[in-house]
Write a protein that holds these residues in place. Structure first.
Motif, short mmCIF file in Angstrom:
data_model
loop_
_atom_site.label_atom_id
_atom_site.label_comp_id
_atom_site.label_asym_id
_atom_site.label_seq_id
_atom_site.Cartn_x
_atom_site.Cartn_y
_atom_site.Cartn_z
N ILE A 107 0.88 -1.18 0.00
CA ILE A 107 0.00 0.00 0.00
C ILE A 107 0.92 1.23 0.00
N ARG A 108 0.70 2.12 -0.97
CA ARG A 108 1.58 3.30 -1.06
C ARG A 108 0.98 4.49 -0.34
N ASP A 109 -0.34 4.51 -0.34
CA ASP A 109 -1.06 5.67 0.17
C ASP A 109 -1.43 5.37 1.63
N VAL A 110 -0.42 5.27 2.51
CA VAL A 110 -0.65 4.71 3.85
C VAL A 110 -1.21 5.75 4.83
N PHE A 111 -2.18 5.37 5.65
CA PHE A 111 -2.63 6.24 6.74
C PHE A 111 -1.58 6.12 7.86
N THR A 112 -1.14 7.25 8.39
CA THR A 112 -0.13 7.22 9.46
C THR A 112 -0.57 8.10 10.63
N ILE A 113 0.21 8.08 11.70
CA ILE A 113 -0.08 8.96 12.85
C ILE A 113 1.26 9.42 13.42
N SER A 114 1.25 10.54 14.13
CA SER A 114 2.52 11.02 14.70
C SER A 114 2.61 10.59 16.17
N PRO A 115 3.84 10.49 16.69
CA PRO A 115 3.98 9.98 18.06
C PRO A 115 3.33 10.88 19.12
N GLY A 116 3.16 12.16 18.78
CA GLY A 116 2.57 13.08 19.74
C GLY A 116 1.04 13.06 19.75
N ALA A 117 0.43 12.37 18.78
CA ALA A 117 -1.05 12.33 18.72
C ALA A 117 -1.58 11.47 19.88
N ARG A 118 -2.91 11.49 20.06
CA ARG A 118 -3.52 10.76 21.19
C ARG A 118 -4.17 9.46 20.72
N ASP A 121 -7.25 9.86 18.70
CA ASP A 121 -7.05 10.20 17.27
C ASP A 121 -6.82 8.93 16.45
N ALA A 122 -6.01 8.03 17.03
CA ALA A 122 -5.71 6.78 16.31
C ALA A 122 -6.98 5.96 16.12
N ILE A 123 -7.78 5.88 17.18
CA ILE A 123 -9.03 5.08 17.08
C ILE A 123 -9.94 5.68 16.01
N GLU A 124 -9.97 7.01 15.99
CA GLU A 124 -10.83 7.68 15.01
C GLU A 124 -10.38 7.35 13.57
N ILE A 125 -9.09 7.44 13.31
CA ILE A 125 -8.58 7.15 11.94
C ILE A 125 -8.85 5.70 11.57
N MET A 126 -8.60 4.80 12.53
CA MET A 126 -8.77 3.37 12.23
C MET A 126 -10.24 3.04 11.97
N THR A 127 -11.12 3.61 12.78
CA THR A 127 -12.55 3.30 12.62
C THR A 127 -13.07 3.88 11.31
N LYS A 128 -12.72 5.14 11.06
CA LYS A 128 -13.24 5.81 9.87
C LYS A 128 -12.81 5.09 8.58
N ASN A 129 -11.59 4.57 8.58
CA ASN A 129 -11.07 3.97 7.35
C ASN A 129 -11.05 2.44 7.37
N SER A 130 -11.68 1.86 8.39
CA SER A 130 -11.74 0.40 8.54
C SER A 130 -10.36 -0.25 8.42
N ILE A 131 -9.42 0.24 9.22
CA ILE A 131 -8.08 -0.37 9.22
C ILE A 131 -7.71 -0.75 10.66
N SER A 132 -6.73 -1.65 10.78
CA SER A 132 -6.45 -2.16 12.12
C SER A 132 -5.07 -1.79 12.64
N GLY A 133 -4.37 -0.90 11.94
CA GLY A 133 -3.05 -0.50 12.43
C GLY A 133 -2.53 0.72 11.72
N LEU A 134 -1.60 1.43 12.38
CA LEU A 134 -1.06 2.65 11.77
C LEU A 134 0.45 2.72 12.00
N PRO A 135 1.24 2.91 10.95
CA PRO A 135 2.65 3.21 11.17
C PRO A 135 2.76 4.59 11.86
N VAL A 136 3.73 4.72 12.77
CA VAL A 136 3.90 6.01 13.46
C VAL A 136 5.11 6.70 12.82
#
Ligand code: XMP
Length: 486
Positions: A107-118, A121-136
């Motif tokens: 997957i090239r167009d990866v959803f990511t999160i920054s280490p300072g986020a909460r 925020d991660a739960i919101e991104i994962m739920t909205k996009n139906s994914i189960s993990g995020l590279p930080v």
């Protein structure tokens, strides 16, 4: 039935053109000597000059037929979906992106999160996009990985840095499928970020995508392993075509009468500005094909048939039309004459695998269906129960309600035609696409077997058509019995 004796190759096509025997119900294939069993028959074909497909079935760009869910399901089985255009250009791009995101090796167009986020925020991104993990990532550099398990019971306000896994197993950009599988197995992980030599995130491999790749081994995929998808456009809507171009493998002209000087001019401009395969249509005559290839420099596919769709009243309203078999036959002959290898898509009126076989036999490479796919679980629209039976909605794209929506979202739509050319209604529910496609491919293979052909190309050579009288038609069906459920 009148049997037609073997004659030069395109005689049969000419027969269809010259006579009024152009409906699917007027013809059948005379059984020929077969050298192969149905299981050895191949039905792989080409949708457009650059798109090979394993299943010669394409779903119509209708708003009761093809959105991302249908396009994903059909591409997984080896066919192709054409996303309809009865929505804004932005929405159509989103639909195409959803198909491209559905699976890929990396997957090239990866959803990511920054280490300072909460965590929230991660739960919101994962739920909205139906994914189960995020590279930080910090900037572009990979610093950790976060999975659903890491956040399931964490406090919502906790920062990602304190819940993420810091020692991440990664893969280089050159990783192969086999290497990725081995690494994921050795470390018992389900997500494998891909990084460059500077530790910058370049992509993500997931175990789900690898399974999917193996499960759907005949899927229609692009060079990056993503599912292929096409989208409908008006030749006048260059802006929309350009917005879609990056995300689709083919742009399919979606006008009822392509053989029109203004449309040909617009399509010529479009062909120069986009890089996806360009399918022209709809056309229905040899002259239309000649004029189109004369005007548009790059034609990668042709959508053939005017007025035969199940929701279509064009022929009744205007007494104009080029029934699908007639249109395919005309176009196939002239392509042969001009020595052009442009695949034909037979569009409209196909109800059974036998109809599909006839359309292919006269020269089409694939068939486009609206009605059949509208009845599947994956089409847009809810299941409706009427008199104890289940149905799904269908409407012609020229029907009053579809036109009304188009005028609201498409600023290029014009009121030029004041009349409706389509109807709306319900089709019997057929179940999941997989069941319907299994039935169609088995039926098509059996039909090719009767014709004595081992693949579609062979069918073009070997098909021998017979004509059917109405008495023969009556005698051919089930009769003199009562069926359960009658
Ligand atoms: P089937 O028979 O498979 O045909 O439902 C699907 C094709 O029908 C065309 N289509 C229309 N044609 N007025 C028309 O003249 C309409 O409102 C309309 N809606 C769809 C289209 O080519 C589609 O692929």
């Amino acid at each position: 039935m009148v049997r037609v004796n073997p004659l030069p190759n395109n005689f049969y096509r000419r027969l269809i053109e010259a006579s009024n025997l152009s409906s699917f119900r007027d013809l059948l294939i005379v059984p020929g000597r077969s050298e192969v069993e149905p299981s050895q028959i191949a039905i792989a074909s080409t949708f457009s000059t650059n798109i090979r497909i394993n299943l010669p079935f394409v779903s119509s760009p209708m708003d009761t037929v093809t959105e991302s869910r249908m396009a994903v399901a059909l591409a997984r089985l080896g066919g192709l979906g054409v996303i309809h255009r009865n929505m804004s250009a932005e929405e159509q791009v989103e639909q195409a992106k959803k198909v491209k995101r559905a699976e890929s090796f990396i997957i090239r167009d990866v959803f990511t999160i920054s280490p300072g986020a909460r965590v929230k925020d991660a739960i919101e991104i994962m739920t909205k996009n139906s994914i189960s993990g995020l590279p930080v990532v910090e900037g572009e550099r990979l610093v950790g990985i976060l999975t659903k398990r890491d956040v399931s019971f964490a406090e919502m306000g906790t920062d990602i840095r304190s819940v993420m896994t810091k020692r991440v197993i990664t893969a280089p950009q050159t990783v192969t499928v086999e290497e990725a599988k081995r690494t994921m197995h050795d470390h018992r992980i389900e997500k494998l970020p891909v990084v460059d030599k500077d530790g910058k995130l370049q992509g993500l491999i997931t175990v789900k995508d690898i399974y999917s790749r193996e499960k759907y081994s005949s899927a229609t995929r692009d060079s990056q392993g993503r599912l292929m998808v096409a989208a409908a456009v008006s030749p006048f809507d260059l802006e929309r075509a350009k917005a879609l171009d990056k995300y689709v493998d083919a742009l399919v002209s979606d006008v009822a009468h392509f053989h029109n000087s203004n449309i040909l001019d617009a399509a010529r401009r479009m062909a120069k500005e986009v890089s996806a395969d360009l399918v022209i249509g709809n056309i229905g005559t040899a002259q239309a094909l000649k004029d189109s290839v004369g005007a548009v420099e790059r034609v990668n596919g042709v959508r053939a048939g005017i007025g035969s769709g199940s929701t279509c009243i064009t022929s009744q309203v205007t007494k104009a039309g080029a029934p699908t078999l007639f249109a395919v036959a005309e176009i196939a002959d002239v392509l042969e004459e001009l020595n052009l290898k442009i695949p034909i898509i037979a569009d409209g009126g196909i109800r059974t695998p036998g109809d599909a076989m006839l359309a292919l036999a006269v020269g089409a490479s694939t068939v486009m269906m609206g009605n059949v796919f509208a009845g599947c679980s994956e089409s847009p629209g809810n299941l409706i129960k009427i008199g104890g039976k289940y149905y799904k909605p269908i409407r012609g794209m020229g029907s009053p309600s579809a036109r009304q929506k188009r005028f609201a979202v498409d600023r290029y739509a014009s009121m030029a035609k004041g009349i409706a050319e389509g109807v709306e209604g319900y089709v019997p529910y057929r179940g999941d696409l997989q069941i319907v496609m299994d039935e169609f491919s088995a039926g098509l293979k059996a039909a090719l077997g009767y014709a004595g052909a081992k693949n579609i190309k062979d069918l073009w050579e070997k098909a021998r058509f017979g004509t059917v009288s109405s008495a023969a038609l009556e005698g051919a069906g089930v009769r003199d019995l009562m069926l359960p459920g009658d």
